[in-house]
Design a protein around this motif. Sequence first.
Motif, PDB file in Angstrom:
ATOM      1  N   GLU A   1       0.802  -1.229   0.000  1.00 33.88           N
ATOM      2  CA  GLU A   1       0.000   0.000   0.000  1.00 33.88           C
ATOM      3  C   GLU A   1       0.839   1.286   0.000  1.00 33.88           C
ATOM      4  O   GLU A   1       0.281   2.384  -0.092  1.00 33.88           O
ATOM      5  CB  GLU A   1      -0.890   0.052   1.253  1.00 33.88           C
ATOM      6  N   VAL A   2       2.162   1.152   0.094  1.00 32.93           N
ATOM      7  CA  VAL A   2       3.025   2.328   0.269  1.00 32.93           C
ATOM      8  C   VAL A   2       2.800   3.375  -0.814  1.00 32.93           C
ATOM      9  O   VAL A   2       2.817   4.574  -0.536  1.00 32.93           O
ATOM     10  CB  VAL A   2       4.509   1.905   0.347  1.00 32.93           C
ATOM     11  N   TRP A   3       2.553   2.952  -2.028  1.00 32.91           N
ATOM     12  CA  TRP A   3       2.405   3.932  -3.126  1.00 32.91           C
ATOM     13  C   TRP A   3       0.949   4.301  -3.400  1.00 32.91           C
ATOM     14  O   TRP A   3       0.640   4.947  -4.393  1.00 32.91           O
ATOM     15  CB  TRP A   3       3.122   3.426  -4.383  1.00 32.91           C
ATOM     16  N   ASP A   4       0.041   3.942  -2.469  1.00 31.92           N
ATOM     17  CA  ASP A   4      -1.370   4.311  -2.593  1.00 31.92           C
ATOM     18  C   ASP A   4      -1.636   5.753  -2.162  1.00 31.92           C
ATOM     19  O   ASP A   4      -2.733   6.259  -2.372  1.00 31.92           O
ATOM     20  CB  ASP A   4      -2.262   3.383  -1.757  1.00 31.92           C
ATOM     21  N   VAL A   5      -0.667   6.403  -1.517  1.00 31.81           N
ATOM     22  CA  VAL A   5      -0.855   7.788  -1.072  1.00 31.81           C
ATOM     23  C   VAL A   5      -0.008   8.717  -1.931  1.00 31.81           C
ATOM     24  O   VAL A   5       0.981   8.302  -2.537  1.00 31.81           O
ATOM     25  CB  VAL A   5      -0.509   7.964   0.432  1.00 31.81           C
ATOM     26  N   ASP A   6      -0.392   9.988  -1.966  1.00 31.56           N
ATOM     27  CA  ASP A   6       0.300  11.006  -2.755  1.00 31.56           C
ATOM     28  C   ASP A   6       1.401  11.634  -1.896  1.00 31.56           C
ATOM     29  O   ASP A   6       1.191  12.638  -1.212  1.00 31.56           O
ATOM     30  CB  ASP A   6      -0.718  12.060  -3.206  1.00 31.56           C
ATOM     31  N   TRP A   7       2.579  11.003  -1.917  1.00 33.44           N
ATOM     32  CA  TRP A   7       3.717  11.476  -1.128  1.00 33.44           C
ATOM     33  C   TRP A   7       4.189  12.842  -1.632  1.00 33.44           C
ATOM     34  O   TRP A   7       4.136  13.120  -2.827  1.00 33.44           O
ATOM     35  CB  TRP A   7       4.886  10.497  -1.230  1.00 33.44           C
ATOM     36  N   LEU A   8       4.683  13.665  -0.724  1.00 29.51           N
ATOM     37  CA  LEU A   8       5.365  14.902  -1.112  1.00 29.51           C
ATOM     38  C   LEU A   8       6.545  14.522  -2.001  1.00 29.51           C
ATOM     39  O   LEU A   8       7.229  13.529  -1.744  1.00 29.51           O
ATOM     40  CB  LEU A   8       5.880  15.654   0.112  1.00 29.51           C
ATOM     41  N   ASP A   9       6.787  15.318  -3.037  1.00 25.54           N
ATOM     42  CA  ASP A   9       7.861  15.012  -3.986  1.00 25.54           C
ATOM     43  C   ASP A   9       9.185  14.760  -3.285  1.00 25.54           C
ATOM     44  O   ASP A   9       9.912  13.831  -3.631  1.00 25.54           O
ATOM     45  CB  ASP A   9       8.034  16.149  -4.993  1.00 25.54           C
ATOM     46  N   GLN A  10       9.512  15.599  -2.287  1.00 26.83           N
ATOM     47  CA  GLN A  10      10.806  15.458  -1.631  1.00 26.83           C
ATOM     48  C   GLN A  10      10.893  14.207  -0.756  1.00 26.83           C
ATOM     49  O   GLN A  10      11.983  13.780  -0.405  1.00 26.83           O
ATOM     50  CB  GLN A  10      11.157  16.702  -0.803  1.00 26.83           C
ATOM     51  N   ASP A  11       9.764  13.602  -0.404  1.00 24.85           N
ATOM     52  CA  ASP A  11       9.789  12.386   0.407  1.00 24.85           C
ATOM     53  C   ASP A  11       9.883  11.111  -0.432  1.00 24.85           C
ATOM     54  O   ASP A  11      10.260  10.069   0.086  1.00 24.85           O
ATOM     55  CB  ASP A  11       8.546  12.305   1.296  1.00 24.85           C
ATOM     56  N   VAL A  12       9.545  11.190  -1.723  1.00 29.79           N
ATOM     57  CA  VAL A  12       9.505   9.982  -2.562  1.00 29.79           C
ATOM     58  C   VAL A  12      10.834   9.223  -2.564  1.00 29.79           C
ATOM     59  O   VAL A  12      10.852   8.011  -2.312  1.00 29.79           O
ATOM     60  CB  VAL A  12       9.029  10.306  -3.996  1.00 29.79           C
ATOM     61  N   PRO A  13      11.989   9.861  -2.822  1.00 29.87           N
ATOM     62  CA  PRO A  13      13.230   9.091  -2.821  1.00 29.87           C
ATOM     63  C   PRO A  13      13.550   8.501  -1.454  1.00 29.87           C
ATOM     64  O   PRO A  13      14.090   7.398  -1.362  1.00 29.87           O
ATOM     65  CB  PRO A  13      14.312  10.077  -3.258  1.00 29.87           C
ATOM     66  N   ALA A  14      13.207   9.206  -0.388  1.00 30.05           N
ATOM     67  CA  ALA A  14      13.439   8.689   0.960  1.00 30.05           C
ATOM     68  C   ALA A  14      12.551   7.478   1.221  1.00 30.05           C
ATOM     69  O   ALA A  14      13.002   6.468   1.778  1.00 30.05           O
ATOM     70  CB  ALA A  14      13.188   9.778   1.993  1.00 30.05           C
ATOM     71  N   VAL A  15      11.283   7.548   0.817  1.00 28.60           N
ATOM     72  CA  VAL A  15      10.369   6.425   1.007  1.00 28.60           C
ATOM     73  C   VAL A  15      10.854   5.213   0.197  1.00 28.60           C
ATOM     74  O   VAL A  15      10.804   4.081   0.676  1.00 28.60           O
ATOM     75  CB  VAL A  15       8.917   6.809   0.648  1.00 28.60           C
ATOM     76  N   LYS A  16      11.341   5.451  -1.013  1.00 33.90           N
ATOM     77  CA  LYS A  16      11.890   4.345  -1.818  1.00 33.90           C
ATOM     78  C   LYS A  16      13.030   3.658  -1.076  1.00 33.90           C
ATOM     79  O   LYS A  16      13.123   2.426  -1.068  1.00 33.90           O
ATOM     80  CB  LYS A  16      12.379   4.854  -3.176  1.00 33.90           C
ATOM     81  N   GLU A  17      13.895   4.438  -0.450  1.00 38.05           N
ATOM     82  CA  GLU A  17      15.014   3.860   0.294  1.00 38.05           C
ATOM     83  C   GLU A  17      14.522   3.129   1.541  1.00 38.05           C
ATOM     84  O   GLU A  17      15.039   2.073   1.885  1.00 38.05           O
ATOM     85  CB  GLU A  17      16.033   4.942   0.659  1.00 38.05           C
ATOM     86  N   VAL A  18      13.503   3.659   2.211  1.00 38.62           N
ATOM     87  CA  VAL A  18      12.916   2.974   3.369  1.00 38.62           C
ATOM     88  C   VAL A  18      12.352   1.624   2.941  1.00 38.62           C
ATOM     89  O   VAL A  18      12.593   0.603   3.589  1.00 38.62           O
ATOM     90  CB  VAL A  18      11.817   3.843   4.030  1.00 38.62           C
ATOM     91  N   VAL A  19      11.608   1.622   1.844  1.00 40.14           N
ATOM     92  CA  VAL A  19      11.019   0.370   1.342  1.00 40.14           C
ATOM     93  C   VAL A  19      12.123  -0.641   1.038  1.00 40.14           C
ATOM     94  O   VAL A  19      12.043  -1.810   1.419  1.00 40.14           O
ATOM     95  CB  VAL A  19      10.144   0.644   0.100  1.00 40.14           C
ATOM     96  N   ARG A  20      13.178  -0.167   0.369  1.00 39.54           N
ATOM     97  CA  ARG A  20      14.268  -1.060   0.009  1.00 39.54           C
ATOM     98  C   ARG A  20      14.954  -1.635   1.252  1.00 39.54           C
ATOM     99  O   ARG A  20      15.214  -2.830   1.332  1.00 39.54           O
ATOM    100  CB  ARG A  20      15.290  -0.315  -0.856  1.00 39.54           C
ATOM    101  N   THR A  21      15.233  -0.784   2.229  1.00 39.49           N
ATOM    102  CA  THR A  21      15.968  -1.252   3.407  1.00 39.49           C
ATOM    103  C   THR A  21      15.084  -2.008   4.389  1.00 39.49           C
ATOM    104  O   THR A  21      15.555  -2.905   5.069  1.00 39.49           O
ATOM    105  CB  THR A  21      16.677  -0.086   4.123  1.00 39.49           C
TER     106      THR A  21
END
Length: 141
Positions: free
Chosen positions: A108-128
Amino acid sequence: MTERIVVVGAALLDGGRLLAARRSAPVDLAGRWELPGGKVEPGETPDRALVRELREELGVGTEAVRRVPGEWPLRPPYVLHVWTARLITGVPRPLQDHDALRWLAPHEVWDVDWLDQDVPAVKEVVRTAWGDGPDGHAPSA
C-alpha cells in the motif's frame, strides 16, 4: 556558504507497516503525505530530535533505531535525513501540521500522494525495510 539544517523524518514501523502523515499546513503542502518529523534544534542529536518530534506531532513514545542511508534536499538550507523508528508507547494521532495518519502495508506504500521530496526517501525505506520485491517485500526464499 549557508550551513545546512537537518530535518529528521521518521520511518515509523510497526507490525510490518509504515506510518504516513497527511499534511494540513502549509497550504502548498496540504493534502499530501510525508514521513513525520521535523527540524533538529541546535545542540540536539538527530535521534533525540526524532523522538521529540514524534512526541509533539503524534503523541507517542518512540525509539530511533537506525539512520536510513541517504540525504535528500528540501528547500535550502534544509536536508532530510530519515531514521527508522519503533513505537514504544501510545497510539499515533495527528496533533500538529497533519490531519490524517495511515498505516501502510508494503503493498500500500504507493497508494498515497507522497510529497515530492519524500519519494526518494520512502523508496530507500522500502528497500531497506522490506527488500527489493515488486511490492516492497523481500523475494520469497
